[in-house]
Design a protein around this motif. Structure first.
Motif, PDB file in Angstrom:
ATOM      1  N   ASP A 169       0.863  -1.180   0.000  1.00 37.31           N
ATOM      2  CA  ASP A 169       0.000   0.000   0.000  1.00 37.31           C
ATOM      3  C   ASP A 169       0.896   1.225   0.000  1.00 37.31           C
ATOM      4  N   LEU A 170       0.812   2.040  -1.062  1.00 37.36           N
ATOM      5  CA  LEU A 170       1.732   3.170  -1.205  1.00 37.36           C
ATOM      6  C   LEU A 170       1.492   4.248  -0.159  1.00 37.36           C
ATOM      7  N   LYS A 171       0.328   4.247   0.490  1.00 32.71           N
ATOM      8  CA  LYS A 171       0.066   5.264   1.520  1.00 32.71           C
ATOM      9  C   LYS A 171       0.553   4.802   2.884  1.00 32.71           C
ATOM     10  N   SER A 172       0.251   3.562   3.235  1.00 31.24           N
ATOM     11  CA  SER A 172       0.590   3.086   4.580  1.00 31.24           C
ATOM     12  C   SER A 172       1.879   2.281   4.621  1.00 31.24           C
ATOM     13  N   ASN A 173       2.426   1.953   3.447  1.00 32.50           N
ATOM     14  CA  ASN A 173       3.634   1.143   3.347  1.00 32.50           C
ATOM     15  C   ASN A 173       3.455  -0.230   3.998  1.00 32.50           C
ATOM     16  N   ARG A 174       2.239  -0.753   3.947  1.00 28.20           N
ATOM     17  CA  ARG A 174       1.960  -2.071   4.493  1.00 28.20           C
ATOM     18  C   ARG A 174       1.689  -3.060   3.352  1.00 28.20           C
ATOM     19  N   VAL A 175       2.075  -4.307   3.590  1.00 29.28           N
ATOM     20  CA  VAL A 175       1.866  -5.356   2.593  1.00 29.28           C
ATOM     21  C   VAL A 175       0.408  -5.772   2.595  1.00 29.28           C
ATOM     22  N   THR A 176      -0.217  -5.739   1.439  1.00 26.62           N
ATOM     23  CA  THR A 176      -1.629  -6.152   1.312  1.00 26.62           C
ATOM     24  C   THR A 176      -1.755  -7.524   0.673  1.00 26.62           C
ATOM     25  N   GLY A 177      -0.706  -8.009   0.072  1.00 25.54           N
ATOM     26  CA  GLY A 177      -0.766  -9.316  -0.586  1.00 25.54           C
ATOM     27  C   GLY A 177       0.494  -9.543  -1.385  1.00 25.54           C
ATOM     28  N   CYS A 178       0.491 -10.629  -2.156  1.00 23.75           N
ATOM     29  CA  CYS A 178       1.647 -10.986  -2.972  1.00 23.75           C
ATOM     30  C   CYS A 178       1.168 -11.504  -4.321  1.00 23.75           C
ATOM     31  N   GLU A 179       2.066 -11.432  -5.288  1.00 29.20           N
ATOM     32  CA  GLU A 179       1.819 -12.080  -6.575  1.00 29.20           C
ATOM     33  C   GLU A 179       2.681 -13.338  -6.649  1.00 29.20           C
ATOM     34  N   ALA A 180       2.047 -14.458  -7.004  1.00 28.05           N
ATOM     35  CA  ALA A 180       2.768 -15.718  -7.165  1.00 28.05           C
ATOM     36  C   ALA A 180       3.347 -15.760  -8.576  1.00 28.05           C
ATOM     37  N   LEU A 181       4.686 -15.807  -8.670  1.00 25.66           N
ATOM     38  CA  LEU A 181       5.391 -15.788  -9.951  1.00 25.66           C
ATOM     39  C   LEU A 181       6.019 -17.150 -10.200  1.00 25.66           C
ATOM     40  N   LEU A 182       5.828 -17.674 -11.398  1.00 28.51           N
ATOM     41  CA  LEU A 182       6.328 -19.007 -11.739  1.00 28.51           C
ATOM     42  C   LEU A 182       7.840 -18.961 -11.922  1.00 28.51           C
ATOM     43  N   ARG A 183       8.512 -19.929 -11.327  1.00 25.94           N
ATOM     44  CA  ARG A 183       9.940 -20.120 -11.510  1.00 25.94           C
ATOM     45  C   ARG A 183      10.209 -21.599 -11.716  1.00 25.94           C
ATOM     46  N   ILE A 184      11.383 -21.910 -12.316  1.00 25.60           N
ATOM     47  CA  ILE A 184      11.782 -23.302 -12.552  1.00 25.60           C
ATOM     48  C   ILE A 184      13.065 -23.560 -11.780  1.00 25.60           C
ATOM     49  N   ARG A 185      13.060 -24.617 -10.988  1.00 22.93           N
ATOM     50  CA  ARG A 185      14.249 -24.985 -10.231  1.00 22.93           C
ATOM     51  C   ARG A 185      15.113 -25.883 -11.120  1.00 22.93           C
TER      52      ARG A 185
ATOM     53  N   PRO B 264      -0.103 -13.455   4.782  1.00 18.77           N
ATOM     54  CA  PRO B 264       0.515 -12.746   3.659  1.00 18.77           C
ATOM     55  C   PRO B 264      -0.462 -11.875   2.876  1.00 18.77           C
ATOM     56  N   GLY B 265      -1.734 -11.821   3.274  1.00 21.03           N
ATOM     57  CA  GLY B 265      -2.721 -11.085   2.497  1.00 21.03           C
ATOM     58  C   GLY B 265      -3.217 -11.926   1.329  1.00 21.03           C
ATOM     59  N   ARG B 266      -3.739 -11.256   0.311  1.00 23.34           N
ATOM     60  CA  ARG B 266      -4.306 -11.963  -0.848  1.00 23.34           C
ATOM     61  C   ARG B 266      -3.193 -12.308  -1.828  1.00 23.34           C
ATOM     62  N   ILE B 267      -3.270 -13.523  -2.377  1.00 20.69           N
ATOM     63  CA  ILE B 267      -2.250 -14.002  -3.305  1.00 20.69           C
ATOM     64  C   ILE B 267      -2.828 -13.971  -4.718  1.00 20.69           C
ATOM     65  N   ALA B 268      -2.146 -13.311  -5.634  1.00 14.80           N
ATOM     66  CA  ALA B 268      -2.583 -13.217  -7.032  1.00 14.80           C
ATOM     67  C   ALA B 268      -1.880 -14.292  -7.856  1.00 14.80           C
ATOM     68  N   VAL B 269      -2.658 -14.992  -8.676  1.00 12.99           N
ATOM     69  CA  VAL B 269      -2.138 -16.064  -9.534  1.00 12.99           C
ATOM     70  C   VAL B 269      -2.497 -15.739 -10.970  1.00 12.99           C
ATOM     71  N   ASN B 270      -1.535 -15.866 -11.882  1.00 15.86           N
ATOM     72  CA  ASN B 270      -1.766 -15.593 -13.299  1.00 15.86           C
ATOM     73  C   ASN B 270      -2.415 -16.807 -13.964  1.00 15.86           C
ATOM     74  N   VAL B 271      -3.426 -16.552 -14.811  1.00 23.18           N
ATOM     75  CA  VAL B 271      -4.056 -17.604 -15.615  1.00 23.18           C
ATOM     76  C   VAL B 271      -4.001 -17.189 -17.074  1.00 23.18           C
ATOM     77  N   SER B 272      -3.984 -18.176 -17.967  1.00 22.73           N
ATOM     78  CA  SER B 272      -3.831 -17.921 -19.402  1.00 22.73           C
ATOM     79  C   SER B 272      -5.144 -18.132 -20.127  1.00 22.73           C
ATOM     80  N   ALA B 273      -5.126 -17.806 -21.436  1.00 27.17           N
ATOM     81  CA  ALA B 273      -6.326 -18.015 -22.265  1.00 27.17           C
ATOM     82  C   ALA B 273      -6.695 -19.476 -22.321  1.00 27.17           C
ATOM     83  N   ALA B 274      -5.690 -20.368 -22.281  1.00 28.32           N
ATOM     84  CA  ALA B 274      -5.992 -21.805 -22.329  1.00 28.32           C
ATOM     85  C   ALA B 274      -6.825 -22.240 -21.137  1.00 28.32           C
TER      86      ALA B 274
END
Length: 954
Positions: free
Chosen positions: A716-732, A779-789
């Motif tokens: 949050d740019l006003k309070s500088n508090r974490v409201t959630g995270c985005e889940a980003l795909l990575r490959i180990r 951690p707040g709300r977690i955002a997950v990316n989905v595709s057209a498929a």
């Protein structure tokens, strides 16, 4: 009720629940049917049927209950004590047998029988729970058990009551429903009071200890026994049904005869027109019923002997006398049957039917004739009306252009009626014809098929035959006809007659041909469309494979076509497409296929090339024709075409690989030298190979379970508090090296792999949420990316629910991020519907990378979007103070504010960027300034390093 539903949905595997429902329904329906049948059987067979029904019921109770236990808490390694399981099975069957003997033998006592069965259900449940050996032990709530047992016994008693009440109905389905409800209610309610303790030590295998997989064999065996009982009962019921159907058929035929007699002899019913009479061996009437005198006005004395003939119609007398004389002289004692008209007392004539049969003495000599006289006037009138009705049908058939024909197999002749003159025009059809007349006028190529089809119908005992073929009419034209007929057979099943119609379907066939043409051609250019193009390509390749020749595939693209549409309008674009099609059609040989694949893309198939280079002269002619400017009204439009060429089998052995090769060549032509023809070379395979490599890496990552989510916070740019995270795909990768998603970017456009990747990310994210919750981390709300498929699968909501349920999580803790291409694709309406369903479950929808694609204000209004994410390409230029970049950001923020949408700025790396965005009203920030993406294990430390987490709802 909430605990019960929670137990059913979240603590049971729904596949096992569905299996249990099927087993329970089959067992309940079968046992109810068998029990109902046993109540109608004789005492000698009732016990056997009752025993079979009781065993099926007991096995159904135990199998249903144990199937539900097998699906309970799939996350636990549960074992079972075999001796207790065997005792449960034995008591379940034994108590249902006792219930059948006590409650259904003798005077039926349904409630008592059902209550005993309810006791068996309760004992089976309690014993099976005692047999369970989860790692942490089981604790039961006695109060819940009492409620479950009471509910189960009540429903089981109701089932017994319903069975007795509906024993004379077609099927005792209320009893089956009540029994199924008893089994399920007792289990689900009781299991809601079961608590599994924390796992301590795993269960040690033993001689009388079995796992879930091992006991599945017992469940399958019990189910097979139930299935055998169902099949046996169904087979027996089918035999009874067939016997009943035969009796019913005979009964119906009898009723039809009686009904027909009633219709034709109403006077006999109302006025008793049956007149009995007796004659001597010479046929002279000696006695006649008094009703005769009442009807005809002749005294009884005047009617005996041959006096009765005085009131017979003069036209009928000769035939009646002749038939009566022949019957007496023959002396064979056969039934004499004749119709004639009789004059009644009012002078009117009515039709009567006289029938007589002789009575013989011990020596076989006729001693008298006994007969009846029956009023059949109404019957004769009905027969006359029927003949008139047949004449009307023939006239109606003419009005509908139906040709009626009647073929006698014995006489080998056909009679014709209906509209044969109007449709066929042959005058000889006024008379009978033979088979050859019909065969000679069937189109020669159709004749073998028609004869084979008819012979097959006659030989296989079919009741009907129909076929379509071409037929020659009198004017010499071939018309399309559809013939349908009924095959009349004798008692031996032999065909003796064919009665049917012939209908002219020429116009219908023409319409079907037009529809077929429309389905395979482009309406604008009249060229083959993509569907017909595929068929022609396959045919050309198959022919070339047989002849050893080559096939050329050329893909053409009009350069600058989009700009032409934008500047001059779609009418000009359509005109250019039509002129392109005409020039290609006129400049290419007849053997070539020209197709429009869509938009401004055309394809040319050149079959039977003797060498790979033989296409060049043909394509040069086509390109020369396309080189002249196009015209639209009084305007001249420059022409420019890019083309890619691939040769089969040199550049691709399969149709799709050949298309890919031509497409790569076209792409290179447009990218490197627009307006030229480029032939495919192996060097162009690099892009395809890179894509193939990405797909292979994605499959390997899925197989090796090396897909992992990294989390980047949203602040949050006003309070500088974490409201959630985005889940980003990575490959180990090897050596725990973390690879970015660009390593498998091609997989996100692959329909199958994209869905698998989304499923893997969802499963891991929900598992991380469960672990964080257990650790007290929010951690707040977690955002997950989905595709057209994912939207093409049309089951995104079900998949999200399945993953959330697997980790006991709520969908409202996860948001969905989509790109602009998902909104503007052909799936737009379906995407809007699915996004709206997700929002109704508490999930927010974010539009990712806004400003870099083609999304417009219309899309934002039409689609349920809650959050707009500003792409990093705009944010990173804030430090450079680029007016265009900041103008775009300001416009996006103002637009989002007016639409009531939240905003997230991606790629924030400096305080200056954060201050600028905060000052312009941006809601959230995301970027390296706050944290790089981190693995799930580092999320708690990341959250504490930034600030205290704050739950935030979009």
């Amino acid at each position: 009720m909430g605990e019960v539903l929670h137990t059913l949905i979240y603590e049971h595997n729904l596949r096992f629940v569905a299996l249990a429902v099927g087993i329970c329904a089959l067992a309940s329906l079968t046992s109810a049917g068998i029990a109902q049948y046993s109540l109608t059987e004789q005492a000698s067979s009732r016990r056997r049927w009752l025993l079979l029904g009781s065993v099926v019921t007991g096995l159904g109770i135990w199998t249903t209950h144990f199937t539900l236990l097998l699906g309970y808490r799939g996350d636990l390694d549960i074992h079972f004590k075999l001796k207790t399981v065997a005792l449960s099975l034995f008591l379940s069957v034994a108590l249902t047998v006792v219930a059948g003997c006590v409650g259904l033998l003798g005077r039926p006592r349904g409630i008592l029988a059902g209550t005993i069965i309810g006791v068996g259900i309760a004992i089976s449940h309690l014993l099976d729970l005692q047999a369970m050996l989860p790692p942490g032990g089981i604790v039961q709530d006695p109060k819940v058990n009492v409620v479950a047992v009471a509910c189960g016994m009540f429903l089981a008693g109701l089932a017994g009551h319903c069975l007795v009440r509906s024993r004379n109905h077609v099927f005792a389905w209320p009893a089956a429903v009540s029994l199924s409800a008893a089994i399920f209610a007792l289990h689900i309610i009781a299991m809601s009071g079961v608590t599994v303790g924390p796992a301590s030590n795993p269960v040690e295998p033993g001689a009388w200890i079995a796992s879930v997989d091992q006991l599945s064999i017992v469940v399958v065996a019990a189910f097979l026994i139930i299935l055998f009982g169902a099949i046996f009962y169904t087979w027996h019921s089918e035999r009874l049904a067939q016997a009943t159907a035969r009796e019913q058929s005979r009964y119906i035929r009898t009723l039809e005869v009686l009904r027909e007699t009633e219709d034709h002899h109403r006077a006999y019913i109302e006025l008793n027109p049956q007149i009995a009479w007796v004659a001597d061996p010479q046929g002279r009437v000696t006695e006649i019923a008094p009703l005769w005198s009442q009807l005809v006005g002749l005294p009884r004395e005047a009617s005996v002997g041959k006096g009765w003939a005085d009131v017979v119609h003069p036209d009928d007398i000769p035939g009646v006398i002749e038939l009566w004389r022949n019957a007496i002289e023959a002396g064979e004692g056969k039934l004499a049957d004749v119709r004639y008209r009789v004059r009644l007392v009012d002078g009117e004539y009515r039709w009567f039917r006289a029938r007589a049969r002789p009575r013989r003495n011990a020596e076989g000599t006729i001693v008298a004739w006994y007969g009846t006289l029956e009023d059949i006037h109404e019957q004769v009138l009905s027969e006359t009306a029927l003949r008139e009705s047949e004449e009307r049908y023939q006239l109606a058939s003419r009005a509908t252009n139906d040709i009626i024909w009647d073929w006698s197999i014995e006489r080998e002749r056909a009679r014709w009626a209906g509209a044969h003159q109007e449709v066929l025009g042959y005058p000889e059809l006024q008379h009978e014809t033979d088979l050859n007349w019909w065969l000679d006028r069937i189109y020669p190529e159709d004749r073998p098929r028609v004869l084979a089809s008819q012979a097959l119908a006659l030989e296989q005992g079919a009741d009907y035959w129909n076929e379509e073929y071409r037929f020659l009419n009198a004017s010499g034209d071939w018309i399309d006809v559809r013939t349908r007929c009924v095959i009349v057979r004798n008692n031996a099943g032999e065909a003796v007659r064919l009665v049917g119609s012939m209908l002219d379907v020429t116009q219908q066939k023409k319409a079907e041909a037009e529809l077929n043409w429309a389905a395979h051609h482009d309406p604008l250019t009249k060229l083959p469309n993509r569907t017909l193009y595929r068929k022609q390509k396959l045919a050309a390749i198959d022919s070339a494979a047989r002849s050893g020749t080559f096939v050329g595939l050329v893909l053409l693209d009009l350069n600058g076509f989009k700009e032409l549409n934008d500047s001059l309008g779609h009418a000009a674009g359509d005109s250019v497409l039509w002129q392109t099609a005409e020039r290609l059609r006129n400049s290419l040989p007849a053997s070539a296929t020209v197709a429009r694949l869509g938009g401004d893309e055309f394809a040319i198939i050149l079959p039977g090339l003797p060498t790979p280079d033989a296409y060049k002269e043909t394509i040069d002619n086509a390109l020369q024709a396309l080189g002249e400017p196009f015209t639209f009204g009084d305007q001249s439009i420059p022409a420019s075409v890019s083309a890619g060429v691939a040769i089969w089998p040199r550049d691709g052995g399969e149709p799709e690989s050949l298309l890919i090769a031509a497409d790569l060549a076209l792409y290179a032509s447009k990218a490197e030298m627009p307006g030229t023809v480029l032939e495919f070379t192996p060097a162009l395979k690099g892009a395809a190979e890179r894509r193939s490599g990405m797909l292979a890496r994605a499959r390997q990552a899925l197989k090796e379970d090396s897909i992992v989510p990294f989390y980047q916070p949203k602040v949050d740019l006003k309070s500088n508090r974490v409201t959630g995270c985005e889940a980003l795909l990575r490959i180990r990768g090897e050596g725990d090296r973390i690879l970015p998603p660009s390593e498998i970017s091609a997989a996100f456009s692959d329909a199958e792999l994209a869905v698998q990747l989304t499923d893997r990310m969802l499963a891991l994210v929900f598992a991380d949420l469960k672990r964080w919750k257990a650790e007290g981390v929010s951690p707040g709300r977690i955002a997950v990316n989905v595709s057209a498929a994912d939207f093409r699968q049309n089951d995104l909501l079900d998949r999200l629910r399945r993953h959330a349920s697997a980790s006991d999580q709520d969908l409202a803790s996860v948001d969905i991020e989509v790109t602009e291409t998902v909104l503007i694709g052909e799936l737009g309406p379906d995407v809007a519907r699915m996004l709206q369903e997700l929002r109704q479950l508490g999930m927010a929808v974010a539009l990712d990378d806004f400003g870099t694609g083609y999304a417009s204000l219309t899309h934002l209004q039409d689609f349920p979007v809650d959050v707009i994410k500003i792409d990093r390409s705009f944010v990173e230029r804030i430090d450079d103070n680029e007016p265009k970049a900041t103008a775009v950001i300001d416009a996006i923020l103002q637009m989002a504010n007016r639409l009531g949408m939240a905003t997230v700025a991606e790629g924030i790396e400096t305080d200056e960027q954060a201050r600028y965005l905060r000052g312009r009203g941006c809601t959230l920030g995301q970027g390296y300034l706050y944290s790089r993406p981190v693995p799930a294990t580092d999320v708690p430390r990341m959250l504490s390093a930034i600030t205290e987490p704050l739950d935030y709802s979009i």
